[in-house]
Write a protein that holds these residues in place. Sequence first.
Motif, PDB file in Angstrom:
ATOM      1  N   LEU A   1       0.840  -1.187   0.000  1.00 41.88           N
ATOM      2  CA  LEU A   1       0.000   0.000   0.000  1.00 41.88           C
ATOM      3  C   LEU A   1       0.880   1.243   0.000  1.00 41.88           C
ATOM      4  CD1 LEU A   1      -1.918  -2.269   0.949  1.00 41.88           C
ATOM      5  CD2 LEU A   1      -3.034  -0.603   2.367  1.00 41.88           C
ATOM      6  N   LEU A   2       0.462   2.247  -0.743  1.00 51.12           N
ATOM      7  CA  LEU A   2       1.189   3.510  -0.773  1.00 51.12           C
ATOM      8  C   LEU A   2       0.645   4.373   0.354  1.00 51.12           C
ATOM      9  CD1 LEU A   2       0.798   4.031  -4.614  1.00 51.12           C
ATOM     10  CD2 LEU A   2       2.848   3.221  -3.419  1.00 51.12           C
ATOM     11  N   GLU A   3       1.536   4.848   1.218  1.00 49.67           N
ATOM     12  CA  GLU A   3       1.042   5.651   2.341  1.00 49.67           C
ATOM     13  C   GLU A   3       0.820   7.095   1.924  1.00 49.67           C
ATOM     14  OE1 GLU A   3       1.676   6.630   7.054  1.00 49.67           O
ATOM     15  OE2 GLU A   3       3.358   5.757   5.976  1.00 49.67           O
ATOM     16  N   LEU A   4      -0.324   7.626   2.330  1.00 49.84           N
ATOM     17  CA  LEU A   4      -0.643   9.037   2.113  1.00 49.84           C
ATOM     18  C   LEU A   4      -0.614   9.728   3.463  1.00 49.84           C
ATOM     19  CD1 LEU A   4      -3.695   8.611  -0.282  1.00 49.84           C
ATOM     20  CD2 LEU A   4      -1.339   9.172  -0.917  1.00 49.84           C
ATOM     21  N   SER A   5       0.091  10.850   3.539  1.00 47.68           N
ATOM     22  CA  SER A   5       0.182  11.516   4.835  1.00 47.68           C
ATOM     23  C   SER A   5      -0.159  13.004   4.779  1.00 47.68           C
ATOM     24  CB  SER A   5       1.572  11.300   5.439  1.00 47.68           C
ATOM     25  OG  SER A   5       2.561  11.656   4.491  1.00 47.68           O
ATOM     26  N   ASP A   6      -0.671  13.474   3.626  1.00 47.02           N
ATOM     27  CA  ASP A   6      -1.133  14.859   3.571  1.00 47.02           C
ATOM     28  C   ASP A   6      -2.327  14.956   2.624  1.00 47.02           C
ATOM     29  OD1 ASP A   6      -0.168  15.839   0.783  1.00 47.02           O
ATOM     30  OD2 ASP A   6       1.607  14.893   1.663  1.00 47.02           O
ATOM     31  N   LEU A   7      -3.101  16.022   2.796  1.00 44.34           N
ATOM     32  CA  LEU A   7      -4.348  16.166   2.038  1.00 44.34           C
ATOM     33  C   LEU A   7      -4.120  16.324   0.545  1.00 44.34           C
ATOM     34  CD1 LEU A   7      -6.495  18.469   4.350  1.00 44.34           C
ATOM     35  CD2 LEU A   7      -6.880  16.061   3.789  1.00 44.34           C
TER      36      LEU A   7
ATOM     37  N   TYR B   1      -4.157   2.565  -1.150  1.00 47.67           N
ATOM     38  CA  TYR B   1      -3.424   3.546  -0.356  1.00 47.67           C
ATOM     39  C   TYR B   1      -3.687   3.305   1.124  1.00 47.67           C
ATOM     40  CZ  TYR B   1      -2.967   6.066  -4.755  1.00 47.67           C
ATOM     41  OH  TYR B   1      -2.677   6.419  -6.046  1.00 47.67           O
ATOM     42  N   TYR B   2      -2.673   3.565   1.937  1.00 53.96           N
ATOM     43  CA  TYR B   2      -2.759   3.415   3.385  1.00 53.96           C
ATOM     44  C   TYR B   2      -2.822   4.804   4.008  1.00 53.96           C
ATOM     45  CZ  TYR B   2      -1.084   2.450   8.146  1.00 53.96           C
ATOM     46  OH  TYR B   2      -0.955   2.366   9.505  1.00 53.96           O
ATOM     47  N   ILE B   3      -3.792   5.021   4.856  1.00 53.88           N
ATOM     48  CA  ILE B   3      -3.898   6.266   5.609  1.00 53.88           C
ATOM     49  C   ILE B   3      -3.910   5.904   7.085  1.00 53.88           C
ATOM     50  CG2 ILE B   3      -5.337   8.264   6.190  1.00 53.88           C
ATOM     51  CD1 ILE B   3      -5.845   6.709   2.854  1.00 53.88           C
ATOM     52  N   ASP B   4      -2.919   6.404   7.825  1.00 48.74           N
ATOM     53  CA  ASP B   4      -2.874   6.195   9.269  1.00 48.74           C
ATOM     54  C   ASP B   4      -3.850   7.191   9.899  1.00 48.74           C
ATOM     55  OD1 ASP B   4      -2.262   6.374  12.057  1.00 48.74           O
ATOM     56  OD2 ASP B   4      -0.274   5.536  11.658  1.00 48.74           O
ATOM     57  N   ARG B   5      -4.909   6.663  10.466  1.00 45.73           N
ATOM     58  CA  ARG B   5      -5.953   7.526  11.011  1.00 45.73           C
ATOM     59  C   ARG B   5      -5.400   8.508  12.042  1.00 45.73           C
ATOM     60  NH1 ARG B   5     -10.553   5.612  14.916  1.00 45.73           N
ATOM     61  NH2 ARG B   5      -8.777   5.961  16.272  1.00 45.73           N
ATOM     62  N   ASP B   6      -4.423   8.069  12.813  1.00 48.79           N
ATOM     63  CA  ASP B   6      -3.876   8.934  13.860  1.00 48.79           C
ATOM     64  C   ASP B   6      -3.079  10.108  13.289  1.00 48.79           C
ATOM     65  OD1 ASP B   6      -5.058   7.273  15.684  1.00 48.79           O
ATOM     66  OD2 ASP B   6      -3.217   6.202  16.193  1.00 48.79           O
ATOM     67  N   LYS B   7      -2.574   9.953  12.075  1.00 46.37           N
ATOM     68  CA  LYS B   7      -1.805  11.041  11.445  1.00 46.37           C
ATOM     69  C   LYS B   7      -2.704  11.956  10.609  1.00 46.37           C
ATOM     70  CE  LYS B   7       2.428   8.323  11.032  1.00 46.37           C
ATOM     71  NZ  LYS B   7       3.272   7.602  10.071  1.00 46.37           N
ATOM     72  N   MET B   8      -3.896  11.485  10.275  1.00 48.93           N
ATOM     73  CA  MET B   8      -4.809  12.247   9.408  1.00 48.93           C
ATOM     74  C   MET B   8      -6.193  12.342  10.065  1.00 48.93           C
ATOM     75  SD  MET B   8      -3.107  12.658   6.204  1.00 48.93           S
ATOM     76  CE  MET B   8      -4.363  12.686   4.968  1.00 48.93           C
ATOM     77  N   VAL B   9      -6.207  12.720  11.332  1.00 49.42           N
ATOM     78  CA  VAL B   9      -7.438  12.730  12.123  1.00 49.42           C
ATOM     79  C   VAL B   9      -8.503  13.637  11.502  1.00 49.42           C
ATOM     80  CG1 VAL B   9      -8.450  13.322  14.362  1.00 49.42           C
ATOM     81  CG2 VAL B   9      -6.272  12.117  14.265  1.00 49.42           C
ATOM     82  N   ASP B  10      -8.109  14.836  11.078  1.00 48.38           N
ATOM     83  CA  ASP B  10      -9.091  15.785  10.531  1.00 48.38           C
ATOM     84  C   ASP B  10      -9.769  15.236   9.282  1.00 48.38           C
ATOM     85  OD1 ASP B  10      -8.544  17.503  12.587  1.00 48.38           O
ATOM     86  OD2 ASP B  10      -7.236  18.820  11.413  1.00 48.38           O
ATOM     87  N   LEU B  11      -8.981  14.617   8.406  1.00 49.71           N
ATOM     88  CA  LEU B  11      -9.544  14.007   7.199  1.00 49.71           C
ATOM     89  C   LEU B  11     -10.551  12.927   7.587  1.00 49.71           C
ATOM     90  CD1 LEU B  11      -9.613  13.471   4.105  1.00 49.71           C
ATOM     91  CD2 LEU B  11      -7.754  11.826   4.500  1.00 49.71           C
ATOM     92  N   CYS B  12     -10.186  12.090   8.550  1.00 52.06           N
ATOM     93  CA  CYS B  12     -11.068  10.992   8.967  1.00 52.06           C
ATOM     94  C   CYS B  12     -12.358  11.518   9.581  1.00 52.06           C
ATOM     95  CB  CYS B  12     -10.336  10.063   9.924  1.00 52.06           C
ATOM     96  SG  CYS B  12      -9.012   9.152   9.089  1.00 52.06           S
ATOM     97  N   ILE B  13     -12.262  12.609  10.319  1.00 49.99           N
ATOM     98  CA  ILE B  13     -13.466  13.232  10.874  1.00 49.99           C
ATOM     99  C   ILE B  13     -14.341  13.743   9.731  1.00 49.99           C
ATOM    100  CG2 ILE B  13     -14.338  15.199  12.203  1.00 49.99           C
ATOM    101  CD1 ILE B  13     -11.855  14.758  14.072  1.00 49.99           C
ATOM    102  N   ASP B  14     -13.706  14.431   8.771  1.00 49.22           N
ATOM    103  CA  ASP B  14     -14.452  14.958   7.614  1.00 49.22           C
ATOM    104  C   ASP B  14     -15.142  13.838   6.837  1.00 49.22           C
ATOM    105  OD1 ASP B  14     -13.631  17.489   8.256  1.00 49.22           O
ATOM    106  OD2 ASP B  14     -12.091  17.612   6.690  1.00 49.22           O
ATOM    107  N   LEU B  15     -14.495  12.694   6.735  1.00 48.61           N
ATOM    108  CA  LEU B  15     -15.038  11.569   5.970  1.00 48.61           C
ATOM    109  C   LEU B  15     -15.937  10.665   6.816  1.00 48.61           C
ATOM    110  CD1 LEU B  15     -11.828  10.560   3.999  1.00 48.61           C
ATOM    111  CD2 LEU B  15     -13.861  11.675   3.070  1.00 48.61           C
TER     112      LEU B  15
END
Length: 112
Positions: free
Chosen positions: A9-15, A58-72
């Motif tokens: 998985l490709l990690e995504l760490s920014d919007l 793609y891999y998204i670490d929820r703890d690193k992208m909390v705002d995105l996860c809240i939005d989604l």
Amino acid sequence: RSSDLMNNLLELSDLESYDKATQGKAIMVFSTTWCPDCHFLKTFIDKLVEENRDWTFYYIDRDKMVDLCIDLDIMGIPSFIAYKDGLEVSRFVNKLRKTQSDIQAFIDAIEE
């Protein structure tokens, strides 16, 4: 495997990267390093990636992208959202442990 990430998985760490990734045929895997069900996912996720080559995972670490996860509205992990051409086409989001066949059925349903 000693890696905390899922190797295929490709990690995504920014919007910006996330938005760019959604433009193709993308399956976003929302996970963390500490979640037991996410560790279970590691036992078969590579096989799913290999068997569904028309999708990019793609891999998204929820703890690193909390705002995105809240939005989604991603509350449970692991969770999956599929995108085509910038639009969400399907999601598999709940608090349950997901099996390989559960996830494959989710992917197959998108294709129809």
